[in-house]
Scaffold this motif. Structure first.
Motif, short mmCIF file in Angstrom:
data_model
loop_
_atom_site.label_atom_id
_atom_site.label_comp_id
_atom_site.label_asym_id
_atom_site.label_seq_id
_atom_site.Cartn_x
_atom_site.Cartn_y
_atom_site.Cartn_z
N ASN A 1 1.09 -1.30 -0.12
CA ASN A 1 -0.15 -0.26 -0.57
C ASN A 1 0.81 1.38 -0.35
O ASN A 1 1.59 1.27 1.32
CB ASN A 1 -1.08 -0.13 1.35
CG ASN A 1 -1.46 0.98 0.94
OD1 ASN A 1 -0.64 2.14 0.72
ND2 ASN A 1 -3.15 1.45 1.79
N ASN B 1 0.35 4.55 -0.22
CA ASN B 1 -0.15 6.27 -0.03
C ASN B 1 -0.13 7.62 -1.35
O ASN B 1 0.40 7.87 -0.60
CB ASN B 1 -0.29 6.06 1.54
CG ASN B 1 -0.59 7.17 1.64
OD1 ASN B 1 -1.91 7.57 1.42
ND2 ASN B 1 -0.15 7.53 3.50
N SER B 2 0.07 6.92 -2.70
CA SER B 2 -0.57 7.02 -3.61
C SER B 2 1.38 7.49 -4.08
O SER B 2 2.54 7.56 -3.68
CB SER B 2 0.65 9.58 -2.46
OG SER B 2 0.70 9.84 -4.43
N GLU C 1 -4.29 1.87 -3.16
CA GLU C 1 -4.14 3.45 -2.82
C GLU C 1 -2.97 4.13 -3.38
O GLU C 1 -2.07 5.27 -3.35
CB GLU C 1 -3.91 3.13 -1.21
CG GLU C 1 -4.86 4.61 -0.58
CD GLU C 1 -4.71 4.98 1.27
OE1 GLU C 1 -5.16 5.86 1.28
OE2 GLU C 1 -4.25 3.81 2.00
N LYS D 1 -3.67 5.75 -5.10
CA LYS D 1 -4.82 7.86 -5.06
C LYS D 1 -4.30 8.74 -6.90
O LYS D 1 -3.91 9.82 -6.41
CB LYS D 1 -3.84 8.66 -4.13
CG LYS D 1 -3.79 7.91 -2.99
CD LYS D 1 -3.66 8.72 -1.50
CE LYS D 1 -4.28 8.33 -0.86
NZ LYS D 1 -3.89 9.30 0.45
N TYR E 1 -7.97 9.22 -4.03
CA TYR E 1 -7.96 7.94 -3.35
C TYR E 1 -8.17 6.26 -4.03
O TYR E 1 -8.49 6.23 -4.79
CB TYR E 1 -9.70 8.35 -1.88
CG TYR E 1 -10.71 8.82 -2.85
CD1 TYR E 1 -11.65 7.29 -3.40
CD2 TYR E 1 -11.02 9.65 -4.11
CE1 TYR E 1 -12.89 7.20 -4.28
CE2 TYR E 1 -12.19 9.62 -4.91
CZ TYR E 1 -12.95 8.16 -4.84
OH TYR E 1 -14.20 8.53 -5.75
N TYR F 1 -7.86 -3.38 -2.17
CA TYR F 1 -7.39 -2.60 -1.56
C TYR F 1 -9.07 -2.87 -0.57
O TYR F 1 -9.97 -1.88 -1.35
CB TYR F 1 -7.37 -1.49 -2.57
CG TYR F 1 -7.47 -0.11 -0.91
CD1 TYR F 1 -6.47 -0.19 0.06
CD2 TYR F 1 -7.54 0.55 -1.08
CE1 TYR F 1 -6.47 0.28 1.18
CE2 TYR F 1 -7.89 1.82 0.07
CZ TYR F 1 -7.50 2.27 0.44
OH TYR F 1 -7.04 2.37 1.79
N TRP G 1 1.81 -2.90 9.17
CA TRP G 1 1.87 -1.10 9.38
C TRP G 1 1.54 -0.74 10.32
O TRP G 1 1.55 -1.48 11.42
CB TRP G 1 0.02 -1.49 8.84
CG TRP G 1 -0.75 -0.32 9.06
CD1 TRP G 1 -0.91 0.86 8.12
CD2 TRP G 1 -1.10 0.62 10.57
NE1 TRP G 1 -1.30 2.30 8.45
CE2 TRP G 1 -1.67 1.54 10.05
CE3 TRP G 1 -1.48 0.29 11.62
CZ2 TRP G 1 -2.10 2.13 11.23
CZ3 TRP G 1 -2.49 0.32 12.26
CH2 TRP G 1 -3.06 2.21 12.26
N SER H 1 5.76 5.42 3.20
CA SER H 1 4.36 4.92 2.95
C SER H 1 4.05 3.80 4.91
O SER H 1 5.12 4.02 5.27
CB SER H 1 3.57 3.93 2.30
OG SER H 1 2.84 2.73 2.78
N ASP H 2 2.76 4.58 5.04
CA ASP H 2 2.41 3.77 6.61
C ASP H 2 2.81 1.94 6.52
O ASP H 2 2.26 1.98 7.69
CB ASP H 2 1.40 4.49 7.53
CG ASP H 2 0.14 4.27 6.48
OD1 ASP H 2 0.35 3.78 5.87
OD2 ASP H 2 -0.66 4.87 7.14
N HIS H 3 2.68 1.77 5.38
CA HIS H 3 2.76 0.10 5.57
C HIS H 3 4.31 0.14 4.74
O HIS H 3 5.27 0.76 3.91
CB HIS H 3 1.97 -0.25 4.15
CG HIS H 3 0.08 0.05 4.54
ND1 HIS H 3 -0.49 -1.10 4.71
CD2 HIS H 3 -0.99 0.89 4.60
CE1 HIS H 3 -1.88 -1.08 5.45
NE2 HIS H 3 -2.16 0.51 4.99
#
Length: 262
Positions: free
Chosen positions: A9, A11-12, A36, A38, A65, A107, A205, A251-253
């Motif tokens: 993931n 996150n952009s 994700e 986005k 998103y 996702y 995560w 990313s937070d993942h």
């Protein structure tokens, strides 16, 4: 044929293109599944990926998103793109590799903050999404397939930093775990990561909210690699690239890897 697959993931994908390129250069999976993203599909920064040999891509995108993409060095054609729970979101894409393996990239909705579908529409959407996944796999039993992605559920007690403290927290509630198990059973899916690493705490995560995510280590295993029984025994070398959570503008993942000898 041996190939390594990773799921992340991101996150952009446009904001974090530099660390996607870093992963592709340093770890060089043959197939990278991103969630994700986005980004509309035509805005995904393909040039840098293609320069590194990832000349094949299947993707679905939303502006700002959601969004899923599969980048591959191996020739691949799109085989499915489902809209589970009729949300109109870009949350699933599947590609068939030249060796006949189908890779599903998911996702799953995060589900908001309140684990009650009567009080939180997003939680109901998450459960409905998983139910539709379950029914689809019941109706069309997958074969020679891999399922990866941010499934937004940490199912096992050792997939979270504190089972007791997270039992009422979205991503680890019993009803979510039950829905995920039913989805897994419907397709006969084998959790490749846990088949390889059966014991111990395992996370993919860590929240941005932690001042020092590494020291606090309050993680959850939300990202998964599954395979159908006909090819699950060919999987090995599962790992989570924890270091990526500490890269610049991360990313937070963290990416999750597995290798298949087919």
């Amino acid at each position: 044929m041996s190939f390594t697959l990773a799921t992340w993931n991101i996150n952009s994908v446009r904001l974090r293109e530099p660390i996607v390129l870093k992963l592709l250069q340093e770890d060089a999976p043959d197939v990278l599944c991103l969630q994700e993203c986005k980004s509309p599909v035509d805005k995904i920064p393909r040039e840098g990926f293609e320069a590194l040999g990832y000349t094949h891509m299947v993707a679905r995108g939303d502006k700002g998103y959601n969004g899923v993409a599969i980048l591959s060095k191996i020739p691949m054609v799109e085989s499915s793109a489902q809209d589970f729970a009729d949300l109109g979101h870009a949350r699933h894409i599947a590609g068939q590799l030249e060796n006949g393996v189908t890779v599903h990239n998911f996702y799953v909705p995060a589900g908001g903050d309140v684990p009650d579908r009567d009080k939180n529409v997003k939680f109901g959407q998450k459960l409905d999404y998983l139910t539709d996944m379950r029914d689809w796999f019941h109706g069309d039993k997958p074969q020679k397939s891999i399922l990866v992605g941010d499934l937004n559920i940490a199912p096992r007690e050792d997939d979270v930093w504190s089972h007791k403290q997270l039992l009422k927290v979205v991503s680890h509630t019993p009803i979510e775990v039950e829905h995920l198990a039913e989805t897994q059973d419907a397709g006969g899916w084998v959790d490749v990561t846990r088949a390889d690493i059966p014991e111990g705490q395992l996370y993919s995560w860590w929240s941005y909210r932690a001042k020092d995510w590494d020291a606090a280590d309050k993680g959850r295993r939300l990202d998964h690699v599954w395979a159908t029984p006909d090819i699950s025994n060919a999987a090995h070398s599962s790992r989570i690239l924890r270091d990526a959570r500490g890269w610049e503008k991360p990313s937070d993942h963290a990416p999750v890897f597995a290798t298949f000898d087919l």
